[in-house]
Write a protein that holds these residues in place. Structure first.
Motif, PDB file in Angstrom:
ATOM      1  N   GLU A  32      66.048 -88.022 -17.990  1.00 47.28           N
ATOM      2  CA  GLU A  32      64.642 -88.402 -18.125  1.00 47.28           C
ATOM      3  C   GLU A  32      64.527 -89.852 -18.551  1.00 47.28           C
ATOM      4  O   GLU A  32      65.296 -90.344 -19.372  1.00 47.28           O
ATOM      5  CB  GLU A  32      63.948 -87.515 -19.157  1.00 47.28           C
ATOM      6  CG  GLU A  32      62.460 -87.823 -19.309  1.00 47.28           C
ATOM      7  CD  GLU A  32      61.768 -86.960 -20.352  1.00 47.28           C
ATOM      8  OE1 GLU A  32      60.591 -86.647 -20.151  1.00 47.28           O
ATOM      9  OE2 GLU A  32      62.412 -86.612 -21.370  1.00 47.28           O
ATOM     10  N   CYS A 209      59.129 -94.649 -14.527  1.00 49.42           N
ATOM     11  CA  CYS A 209      59.317 -93.739 -15.660  1.00 49.42           C
ATOM     12  C   CYS A 209      58.791 -92.340 -15.349  1.00 49.42           C
ATOM     13  O   CYS A 209      57.759 -92.182 -14.684  1.00 49.42           O
ATOM     14  CB  CYS A 209      58.617 -94.283 -16.901  1.00 49.42           C
ATOM     15  SG  CYS A 209      59.324 -95.839 -17.501  1.00 49.42           S
ATOM     16  N   ASP A 210      59.496 -91.341 -15.857  1.00 50.44           N
ATOM     17  CA  ASP A 210      59.050 -89.954 -15.695  1.00 50.44           C
ATOM     18  C   ASP A 210      57.855 -89.661 -16.590  1.00 50.44           C
ATOM     19  O   ASP A 210      56.921 -88.968 -16.200  1.00 50.44           O
ATOM     20  CB  ASP A 210      60.191 -88.985 -16.031  1.00 50.44           C
ATOM     21  CG  ASP A 210      61.403 -89.213 -15.153  1.00 50.44           C
ATOM     22  OD1 ASP A 210      61.259 -89.076 -13.927  1.00 50.44           O
ATOM     23  OD2 ASP A 210      62.485 -89.529 -15.684  1.00 50.44           O
ATOM     24  N   ARG A 211      57.934 -90.159 -17.821  1.00 52.42           N
ATOM     25  CA  ARG A 211      56.837 -90.004 -18.773  1.00 52.42           C
ATOM     26  C   ARG A 211      56.605 -91.328 -19.476  1.00 52.42           C
ATOM     27  O   ARG A 211      57.489 -92.182 -19.539  1.00 52.42           O
ATOM     28  CB  ARG A 211      57.151 -88.932 -19.829  1.00 52.42           C
ATOM     29  CG  ARG A 211      57.126 -87.508 -19.322  1.00 52.42           C
ATOM     30  CD  ARG A 211      57.209 -86.517 -20.495  1.00 52.42           C
ATOM     31  NE  ARG A 211      58.419 -86.735 -21.288  1.00 52.42           N
ATOM     32  CZ  ARG A 211      58.443 -86.728 -22.622  1.00 52.42           C
ATOM     33  NH1 ARG A 211      57.331 -86.553 -23.314  1.00 52.42           N
ATOM     34  NH2 ARG A 211      59.592 -86.920 -23.264  1.00 52.42           N
ATOM     35  N   ASP A 225      52.743 -87.742 -18.322  1.00 49.99           N
ATOM     36  CA  ASP A 225      53.096 -88.402 -17.070  1.00 49.99           C
ATOM     37  C   ASP A 225      52.222 -89.640 -16.899  1.00 49.99           C
ATOM     38  O   ASP A 225      51.167 -89.774 -17.540  1.00 49.99           O
ATOM     39  CB  ASP A 225      52.935 -87.439 -15.892  1.00 49.99           C
ATOM     40  CG  ASP A 225      51.518 -86.902 -15.776  1.00 49.99           C
ATOM     41  OD1 ASP A 225      50.591 -87.698 -15.502  1.00 49.99           O
ATOM     42  OD2 ASP A 225      51.321 -85.685 -15.968  1.00 49.99           O
TER      43      ASP A 225
END
Length: 419
Positions: A32, A209-211, A225
């Motif tokens: 992540e 970025c994922d989050r 998100d």
């Protein structure tokens, strides 16, 4: 038992009289990429320095793979998390390979200056992975900014840790190097590492970025998100400015535009027909210039409709397949008839000729075109002929020249021109 690669639990940090972090809880899992975003002074760098053990929190706990940083000690922390700093300047002209070799320090005795076979293999893999092998003998002071950043990523890669911490990894880099560094980090994430990075550019953060975790004044404002975090609702109080958030035309990820609150002294109404990116830009330009703006009909889900919602612009919505209702058409026609100008921003011309009928009801049509009519005409030759008639009496303007064009058009009404 599975542990988060990085975990902060109610972490607070004071730096002198300043509360740099207050009750921050975050986690990053293997595979992540978490982006830290927020204004200058928000606490992003302090958070990263707390993760890698440089700063000890006043309260709360930081854990790496389930073990508290306080229990690991400096060498143990360095075997769990590698850091790519914002400042990659060095005082001595170490070779690129020497810089990468520094990543093996946690695995060597202080007197071991060369390392063993495992060290040499890790260094070689890192140089190859970052495409720095050909520059291994070059002084780090003699390579470009992008190459120097890759060298420090290679150092972190040679450190062989499950977690990465990056402080503004794209700062001061050209766009090609920004993308190159983040693509490389993405590859490392795909290998199973967890990473947290402070990223200044919100569009790049949304893309890679994922989050995202939005920090302001040392506190978390939002985590989730990119589509959730990057909204005017969250960004305006954090950055103290209004924003328009729309999907990027190429990547589809959120794109953020900061917009200044406009003056409201024009007392003139402009209506916009069209959809997509061109209409979105026209709406923003006109709103910023202080016009009273209306728009539509626009299909549900359109980019321009999202901008209208962000800016509180009255917009007429139409279902994407069935088209506008009779009442919606009457409302739009009234706007076109009464507005000081109607802007046609790359309008799609359908078989029913709706947009042409609306434009023909305007006394001052202005065409803003970035795409040829052939790509937008779905009504055949009759629609093409009507559009050419419209062109003959319409004013043509670019996006950047739109506001002056309208101001010039309505000058007899004593509306002040844009600067």
């Amino acid at each position: 038992m599975n542990h988060h690669t990085i975990e902060l639990d109610d972490v607070s940090v004071s730096l002198g009289e300043v509360d740099a972090l207050r009750d921050v809880s975050l986690s990053v899992d293997a595979g992540e990429f978490l982006g830290l975003v927020g204004p200058n002074g928000a606490g992003k760098t302090t958070l990263l320095r707390t993760v890698n053990g440089v700063i000890t929190p006043d309260s709360g706990a930081v854990r790496l793979d389930g073990t508290a940083v306080t229990e690991l000690g400096p060498r143990g922390v360095s075997r769990h998390v590698a850091t790519v700093p914002q400042d990659t300047s060095v005082s001595f002209a170490f070779s690129v390979e020497d810089v990468v070799r520094m990543g093996r320090t946690p695995y060597r005795a202080r007197t071991d200056l060369t390392g063993d076979e495992a060290d040499r293999e890790a260094i070689e893999r890192a140089l190859e992975r970052t495409e720095m092998a050909d520059l291994r003998d070059r002084p780090i002071t003699a390579v470009s900014g992008g190459e120097r950043q890759r060298a420090f990523v290679a150092r972190a890669l040679a450190q062989d840790t499950p977690a990465l911490v990056l402080d503004e990894p794209t700062a001061s880099l050209d766009i090609n190097h920004q993308v190159g560094v983040l693509e490389l980090v993405g590859e490392l994430i795909a290998d199973g590492r967890g990473a947290v990075a402070a990223i200044h550019d919100l569009d790049l953060a949304a893309r890679y970025c994922d989050r995202l975790a939005l920090l302001a004044d040392g506190e978390l404002q939002a985590v989730g998100d990119p589509e959730t975090v990057l909204s005017d609702e969250h960004l305006r109080p954090a950055f103290d400015t209004r924003t328009a958030v729309t999907p990027d035309a190429v990547t589809g990820t959120p794109s953020v535009t900061a917009i200044a609150e406009p003056r409201r002294d024009r007392n003139a109404h402009v209506h916009v027909l069209g959809s997509g990116a061109t209409a979105a830009r026209a709406l923003t330009k006109l709103w910023q210039a202080g016009f009273e703006v209306t728009a539509g009909p626009m299909p549900s889900g359109d980019t321009a409709l999202s901008v209208a919602a962000e800016l509180d612009i009255e917009a007429i919505t139409a279902p994407p397949l069935s088209g506008p209702s009779e009442s919606a058409l009457r409302e739009a026609q009234e706007h076109c008839r009464t507005a000081v100008a109607t802007v046609l921003a790359d309008p799609e011309v359908g078989p029913d000729g709706t947009v042409l009928e609306l434009a023909e009801s305007s006394g001052r049509p202005i065409l803003v075109e970035t795409r040829p009519l052939g790509e937008r005409n779905h009504g055949g030759q009759d629609a093409r002929d009507r559009y050419r008639d419209l062109e003959s009496r319409a004013l043509t303007a670019s996006i950047h020249g739109l506001v002056p064009a309208i101001a010039e058009t309505i000058r007899p009404q004593a509306v002040p021109a844009d600067d």
